[in-house]
Design a protein around this motif. Structure first.
Motif, PDB file in Angstrom:
ATOM      1  N   GLN A 103       0.812  -1.471   0.123  1.00  0.00           N
ATOM      2  CA  GLN A 103       0.089  -0.119  -0.082  1.00  0.00           C
ATOM      3  C   GLN A 103       1.030   1.047   0.088  1.00  0.00           C
ATOM      4  O   GLN A 103       1.841   1.235   0.872  1.00  0.00           O
ATOM      5  CB  GLN A 103      -0.795   0.018   1.240  1.00  0.00           C
ATOM      6  CG  GLN A 103      -1.894  -1.007   1.283  1.00  0.00           C
ATOM      7  CD  GLN A 103      -3.292  -0.997   0.428  1.00  0.00           C
ATOM      8  OE1 GLN A 103      -3.132   0.414  -0.117  1.00  0.00           O
ATOM      9  NE2 GLN A 103      -4.114  -1.510   0.149  1.00  0.00           N
ATOM     10  N   SER A 137       0.043   5.390  -7.479  1.00  0.00           N
ATOM     11  CA  SER A 137      -1.066   5.729  -6.463  1.00  0.00           C
ATOM     12  C   SER A 137      -1.963   4.638  -5.773  1.00  0.00           C
ATOM     13  O   SER A 137      -2.345   4.957  -4.680  1.00  0.00           O
ATOM     14  CB  SER A 137      -2.117   6.675  -7.157  1.00  0.00           C
ATOM     15  OG  SER A 137      -1.579   7.556  -8.121  1.00  0.00           O
ATOM     16  N   THR A 138      -1.783   3.274  -6.167  1.00  0.00           N
ATOM     17  CA  THR A 138      -2.661   2.412  -5.576  1.00  0.00           C
ATOM     18  C   THR A 138      -1.627   1.124  -5.592  1.00  0.00           C
ATOM     19  O   THR A 138      -0.659   1.048  -6.237  1.00  0.00           O
ATOM     20  CB  THR A 138      -3.676   2.063  -6.755  1.00  0.00           C
ATOM     21  OG1 THR A 138      -3.340   1.387  -7.834  1.00  0.00           O
ATOM     22  CG2 THR A 138      -4.599   3.004  -6.874  1.00  0.00           C
ATOM     23  N   GLU A 139      -2.042   0.384  -4.626  1.00  0.00           N
ATOM     24  CA  GLU A 139      -1.435  -1.049  -4.321  1.00  0.00           C
ATOM     25  C   GLU A 139      -1.576  -1.930  -5.644  1.00  0.00           C
ATOM     26  O   GLU A 139      -0.429  -2.475  -5.895  1.00  0.00           O
ATOM     27  CB  GLU A 139      -2.226  -1.626  -3.185  1.00  0.00           C
ATOM     28  CG  GLU A 139      -1.277  -2.930  -2.565  1.00  0.00           C
ATOM     29  CD  GLU A 139      -1.741  -4.122  -3.046  1.00  0.00           C
ATOM     30  OE1 GLU A 139      -1.020  -5.141  -2.489  1.00  0.00           O
ATOM     31  OE2 GLU A 139      -2.627  -4.307  -3.705  1.00  0.00           O
ATOM     32  N   LYS A 140      -2.340  -1.793  -6.565  1.00  0.00           N
ATOM     33  CA  LYS A 140      -2.622  -2.958  -7.447  1.00  0.00           C
ATOM     34  C   LYS A 140      -1.925  -2.439  -8.538  1.00  0.00           C
ATOM     35  O   LYS A 140      -0.865  -3.188  -9.325  1.00  0.00           O
ATOM     36  CB  LYS A 140      -4.142  -2.741  -8.160  1.00  0.00           C
ATOM     37  CG  LYS A 140      -4.362  -3.598  -9.251  1.00  0.00           C
ATOM     38  CD  LYS A 140      -5.690  -4.084  -9.638  1.00  0.00           C
ATOM     39  CE  LYS A 140      -5.653  -5.171 -10.693  1.00  0.00           C
ATOM     40  NZ  LYS A 140      -4.783  -5.206 -11.526  1.00  0.00           N
TER      41      LYS A 140
END
Lengths: 87, 566
Positions: free
Chosen positions: B475, B553-556
């Motif tokens: 994250q 910006s995102t974990e994915k």
């Protein structure tokens, strides 16, 4: 008579070879050698008795030597234990 | 399918060869001619010594020095003034040699078994091995020739004895199945030394299997697959080949320093939960211990461990490590763990409650006895103290003050310890991450605990299936904290380690290298894998990956990208 507390430092403790070497070293001296572990005497006649006492790394034994060559005996025997039997 | 304990790891596919017990039964008889019986005994000892020396020589060449020494030790059990004297006394009292040998051996087997100590009890196996070999010689029973086993043999024995290993040709024996033995028994140690996959403690294996039948030994799961279908054989064959290839690749990293492709050095330590694990860490080539959890000393008992008990455990670990670093974490206990004698109240929210350093600082006597035990152990190695769950500078100060108090107690009693013992912080809360700059001024080192850090930062319980998806050290919030902790440590000139699971994650490794982590602490089995992963990256490549990740910006996005680069 002299006595000394020593701690076992090799990971495997008093196993076959160290116990064998130790008994042989005891027999070289004419003084009376005794060893106690957790307050109980350990039979030094034969290595098998030492092994059966299950003395482990980090534990303490008390050695006592009594007789004309006690100083030399203590130096060698305590030294063997403190050096981890060369392991 | 049959089930046992796997040890060591690996897969063996082959055909069974049963090694049945030798028939060593005899009828004790009264001896008339004592001298002849003494002569028979002495001849047997001589033959035993010759055979065992020859076996030891074979083992020395095929297995190793340590295993050969075990066999040579067998000679000294029987060929010993005391033992021979006692046996000859029994023979002189008209016992036959067989029963005299058996009686003396049995006495020591019983003594060893009565010790209650695992290592000592295992040595009874050596005495049994000697007894059986001596009886076989006296009775004229021939040994089964293991050395005749054809290529692709899976040996099935009651117990793998040191004397048996002499006959094992490593190229021919692909697996071992035993009926007895734990993972620390002679059987396991010998199989491991020979690197032959084994499954131990399979009940009635000798009765259930027949010589010549095909069988698969899975040293990972402890499965013994009988009458395998062709597709099962194919599946295991490919698993075995992959395993062997990867193992060969990893072995190249044993005994090597942990260094990046561009030459930066790192420390690679292990996480342990008991002094016994310390030996395992050394065996697996760890460079020290980055986290020694001390909870085991407090669990499964009815009262607090004494200072001496704790000292014994810490000192033992320090001695096993022989001067390599040993970071001991003080008690990390709280409302989620059941330790009845501590009298902890059930809490609404144990993870936010009265635990770890908070509990310890309120129970100063208990805490001081642990700190004194650690200090005393510091006379025996490179021991360091680490406080868990620090969230505010005062907690570190209070903990350090207690360390100073403990030091002056020890000084007053004339007990030795390391005056300069490093005192560090386990940074595992978001708070400690945000004030890492303040903590770094007063701590001697940091170690990042990613499991709690992730849980606290994401405010999520990983075990809760409704929110578990949030739990990831990738994250952006967690990564920013990790980066900040490391950078603030580096700026203050103190070492920063990571002892959470993430330290062994191949996707995390380049990020940690780029941020400036100095020490990775992982489970013992991961040491070589992590060393290999670190060696893959240059600092410049790691920096490039980290720069990209930290802009995402995102974990994915982050994990999708990292999967493409590892």
């Amino acid at each position: 008579m002299i006595s000394k507390k020593v701690t076992l430092v090799n990971a495997q403790g008093f196993h076959m070879r160290p116990a064998d070497d130790f008994v042989k070293a005891v027999k070289k001296y004419s003084c009376k050698v005794t060893m106690t572990h957790n307050g109980k005497p350990v039979n030094l006649m034969n290595k098998m008795f030492i092994i059966a006492s299950a003395i482990k790394c980090g534990q303490e034994v008390e050695l006592t030597c009594d007789g004309p060559d006690e100083e030399a005996a203590m130096a060698e025997l305590a030294g063997m234990i403190e050096a981890g039997f060369g392991e | 399918m049959m089930k046992g304990l796997g040890a060591p790891e690996g897969y063996g596919i082959g055909r069974v060869m049963l090694i049945s017990e030798k028939n060593l039964s005899y009828t004790p008889r009264e001896i008339a001619d004592v001298d002849a019986e003494l002569e028979r005994f002495r001849t047997a000892v001589k033959k035993f010594t010759e055979e065992t020396l020859a076996q030891a020589q074979t083992v020395r060449e095929t297995v190793g020095e340590k295993e050969a020494k075990i066999l040579e030790g067998h000679i000294s059990i029987i060929d010993d003034d005391f033992m021979r004297g006692e046996i000859e006394n029994l023979i002189s009292a008209h016992q036959c040699a067989e029963s005299a040998v058996e009686q003396m051996c049995q006495m020591f087997i019983d003594m060893f078994m009565a010790s209650g100590d695992e290592l000592t009890m295992q040595r009874a196996a050596d005495v049994r091995d000697v007894r059986d070999s001596m009886l076989a010689i006296l009775l004229g029973v021939n040994e089964v020739k293991i050395s005749d086993a054809p290529a692709g043999t899976v040996l099935v024995v009651r117990e793998l004895t040191p004397s048996m290993t002499a006959g094992i040709k490593r190229d021919n024996i692909v697996g071992i199945i035993t009926e007895t033995g734990s993972q620390t028994s002679h059987s396991a140690i010998l199989a491991r030394a020979m690197e032959i996959p084994a499954v131990l403690s399979v009940p009635n294996a000798l009765a259930q299997l027949s010589t010549g039948e095909q069988v698969i030994v899975d040293g990972f799961t402890g499965d013994v697959v009988t009458a395998p279908a062709q597709e099962v054989i194919d599946e295991y064959t490919s698993k075995r080949d992959t395993y062997l290839r990867e193992k060969r690749e990893l072995e190249l990293y044993r005994g090597k320093p942990t260094v990046s492709a561009s030459g930066e050095h790192y420390e690679l330590c292990c996480n342990i939960g008991s002094p016994k694990d310390a030996s395992k860490a050394m065996e697996k080539d760890g460079e020290g211990v980055g986290l020694f959890r001390t909870e085991f000393l407090f669990m499964d008992r009815s009262s607090l461990p004494t200072e001496d008990e704790q000292f014994d455990a810490y000192k033992t670990a320090a001695m096993v490590l022989k001067g390599k670093p040993l970071i001991i974490r003080t008690l990390d206990i709280g409302g989620d763990k059941e330790i009845p004698y501590l009298g902890l109240e059930k809490e609404e929210n144990p993870f936010m409650g009265f635990r770890a350093i908070r509990y310890c600082l309120k129970n100063r006597d208990m805490f001081k006895s642990q700190i004194k035990a650690i200090l005393r152990a510091s006379a025996f190695g490179d021991v360091r103290i680490m406080f868990p769950l620090i969230t505010a500078v005062e907690e570190l100060r209070e903990g350090r003050a207690l360390v100073e108090e403990a030091k002056s107690d020890l000084r007053a009693s004339g007990i030795e310890f390391n005056e300069d013992i490093p005192v560090g912080v386990m940074t595992e809360t978001s708070a400690s991450g945000v004030i890492a700059d303040l903590l770094a001024k007063e701590a001697d080192f940091f170690s990042i605990g990613t499991n709690d850090l992730t849980g606290y930062t994401m405010a999520c319980d990983r075990g809760n299936s409704n929110v578990g998806y949030l739990y990831s050290p990738f994250q952006p919030s967690v990564l920013r904290l990790i980066k900040s902790i490391i950078e603030n440590g580096v700026k203050a000139g103190i070492p920063v380690g990571m002892c959470g699971e993430a330290a062994a994650n191949p996707m995390m490794i380049p990020l940690l290298m780029s941020f400036g982590l100095t020490e990775f602490s992982v489970s013992a089995v991961s040491v070589l894998k992590v060393r290999k992963n670190i060696a893959k990256w240059t600092k410049a490549e790691a920096d490039e990956v980290a720069a990209k990740v930290m802009a995402m910006s995102t974990e994915k996005e982050i994990t999708d990208y990292l999967k493409t680069v590892v």
